[in-house]
Design an enzyme around this catalytic site. Structure first.
Site, short mmCIF file in Angstrom:
data_model
loop_
_atom_site.label_atom_id
_atom_site.label_comp_id
_atom_site.label_asym_id
_atom_site.label_seq_id
_atom_site.Cartn_x
_atom_site.Cartn_y
_atom_site.Cartn_z
N LYS A 35 -6.31 7.46 -0.89
CA LYS A 35 -6.33 6.56 0.27
C LYS A 35 -6.61 6.99 1.57
CE LYS A 35 -1.29 6.23 0.33
NZ LYS A 35 -0.28 5.65 -0.27
N TYR A 252 -0.63 18.75 32.72
CA TYR A 252 0.12 17.62 33.08
C TYR A 252 1.56 17.55 33.35
CZ TYR A 252 -4.69 15.40 32.47
OH TYR A 252 -5.87 15.04 32.53
C1 LIG Z 1 0.41 6.42 -1.14
C2 LIG Z 1 1.04 6.07 -2.41
C3 LIG Z 1 1.33 7.24 -3.26
C4 LIG Z 1 1.39 8.68 -2.99
O1 LIG Z 1 2.54 9.21 -2.39
P1 LIG Z 1 2.63 10.71 -1.77
O2 LIG Z 1 4.31 10.42 -1.19
O3 LIG Z 1 1.68 10.72 -0.90
O4 LIG Z 1 2.76 11.53 -3.04
C5 LIG Z 1 1.73 6.88 -4.65
N1 LIG Z 1 2.03 5.46 -4.92
C6 LIG Z 1 1.82 4.49 -4.05
C7 LIG Z 1 1.98 3.23 -4.56
C8 LIG Z 1 1.34 5.13 -2.69
O5 LIG Z 1 1.32 3.90 -1.96
#
Ligand SMILES: *Cc1c(COP(=O)(O)O)cnc(C)c1O
Length: 356
Positions: A35, A252
């Site tokens: 994702k 800055y």
């Molecule tokens: C994003 C997500 C994962 C992966 O989690 P990590 O901590 O990056 O390994 C697994 N399951 C679900 C439902 C998620 O939303």
């Protein structure tokens, strides 16, 4: 010369990390979580190295369609399922699997005219209280879905809130085991932290995200000690050098003031590239292969590095903002956040370079 910043995407590191999961969870199928544009790495850049995964998981239909367009043929799971009924046709047409976490989604699916089977991952809220049916609704949801033969390909799914923390998983795992045992379906529980720390959570499908990219899910265990290799290397170059006299400041707010003569390297990387502005003076950075520290405030397109101990550094010298020598998790810690956020925030204007 064009602006010298880029992210190097190391496909072999990704393959290596997948191999670690195979070793740790030899009896589970691996659903690689890609994702958010593969946690900022660029989905097109990581996909060629993901051939060893059994499925991919994304947050929405658009991400899934992109994967199909790029040629991924194995299963894809929509982790939040559908948001509206009109997505169902695409799910069927492109052979996607969907999480079902809410009664509205059950109704949408039951009301649809399904022309082919649609695999569903029915989600139990086992204590995180984000997505999923509460235990008393969960069995009813499964029973409803089973009335439609096209929805009979069921997997049971849940998610841990504290697999990366001292609190652990045992309270949630008790709830999960109590309710999942009533059904004969395969199970998916483990994110990266659970995969790496709790083998009892592996079951049929594991769902690693962050560890796939070589960052640690834990605040107190480094990625290197988990044998993970960083996939993203944020790199740039020195584009100017300033020699500060005692009492002179840089950047800055003039927040960092030299108290002895200091050579300062100006690096072409700022918060508009995804480098965290909250990372203050002292954040580790590598110049010319040597580790040093940042000085002063991060600006939009630039930040400053202390070259006092790196006399050979000059305009054009290579800089690693994060990668092998400077773990993204250390930079994140200096900025009061986690590696996930920095990786995902890599800006579009920073081009990807593939290391195949
Ligand atoms: C994003 C997500 C994962 C992966 O989690 P990590 O901590 O990056 O390994 C697994 N399951 C679900 C439902 C998620 O939303």
């Amino acid at each position: 010369m064009t602006r010298p910043i880029s992210v190097l995407i190391d496909q072999n590191a990704l393959r290596h990390n997948l191999g670690i999961f195979r070793q740790r969870a030899p009896h589970s199928q691996i659903m690689a979580v890609v994702k958010a544009n593969a946690y900022g790495h660029g989905i097109g850049s990581v996909l060629p190295a993901l051939g060893g995964a059994d499925a991919l998981a994304v947050a929405c239909l658009e991400e899934a369609l992109q994967l199909r367009q790029l040629g991924w043929r194995k299963p894809i799971l929509l982790l939040e399922g559908i948001f509206e009924p009109r997505e169902i046709a695409d799910c069927i047409a492109h052979n996607l699997s969907v999480v079902v976490h809410h009664q509205e989604q059950v109704q949408m699916l039951l009301a649809a005219r399904l022309t082919a089977p649609l695999p569903v991952f029915v989600k139990l809220n086992s204590g995180m209280n984000r997505l999923g049916f509460n235990p008393n609704e969960y069995h009813h949801a499964i029973a409803s879905l089973r009335t439609q033969p096209m929805l009979a390909g069921i997997t049971q799914i849940s998610h841990f809130a504290t697999a990366d923390e001292a609190a652990g998983i045992s309270a949630q795992l008790q709830v999960i085991d109590r309710h999942f045992a009533d059904h004969p379906y395969p199970v998916s529980l483990a994110n990266s932290a659970a995969l790496l720390r709790y083998s009892e959570t592996h079951r049929q499908w594991v769902r690693p995200g962050i560890a796939l990219y070589g960052a640690s899910p834990f605040s107190d265990i480094s990625a290197a000690s988990l044998q993970l290799k960083p996939v993203m290397h944020l790199q740039s170059r020195i584009i100017a050098i300033q020699n500060l006299q005692p009492g002179q400041a840089v950047g800055y707010g003039m927040s960092w003031v030299a108290n002895h003569p200091t050579r300062v390297g100006i690096v072409a990387c700022g918060y508009a590239d995804g480098y965290p502005r909250h990372a203050g003076t002292g954040t580790p950075i590598q110049v010319n292969g040597q580790r040093t520290r940042t000085l002063g405030r991060v600006s939009m397109d630039m930040l400053c590095a202390d070259l006092s101990e790196i006399p050979l550094a000059q305009v054009g010298s290579p800089v690693t903002l994060w990668g092998e020598a400077v773990p993204v998790d250390t930079v994140a810690q200096a900025a009061g956040t986690i590696g996930y956020e920095l990786l995902c925030a890599r800006a579009q204007r920073v081009p990807e370079i593939l290391l195949e």
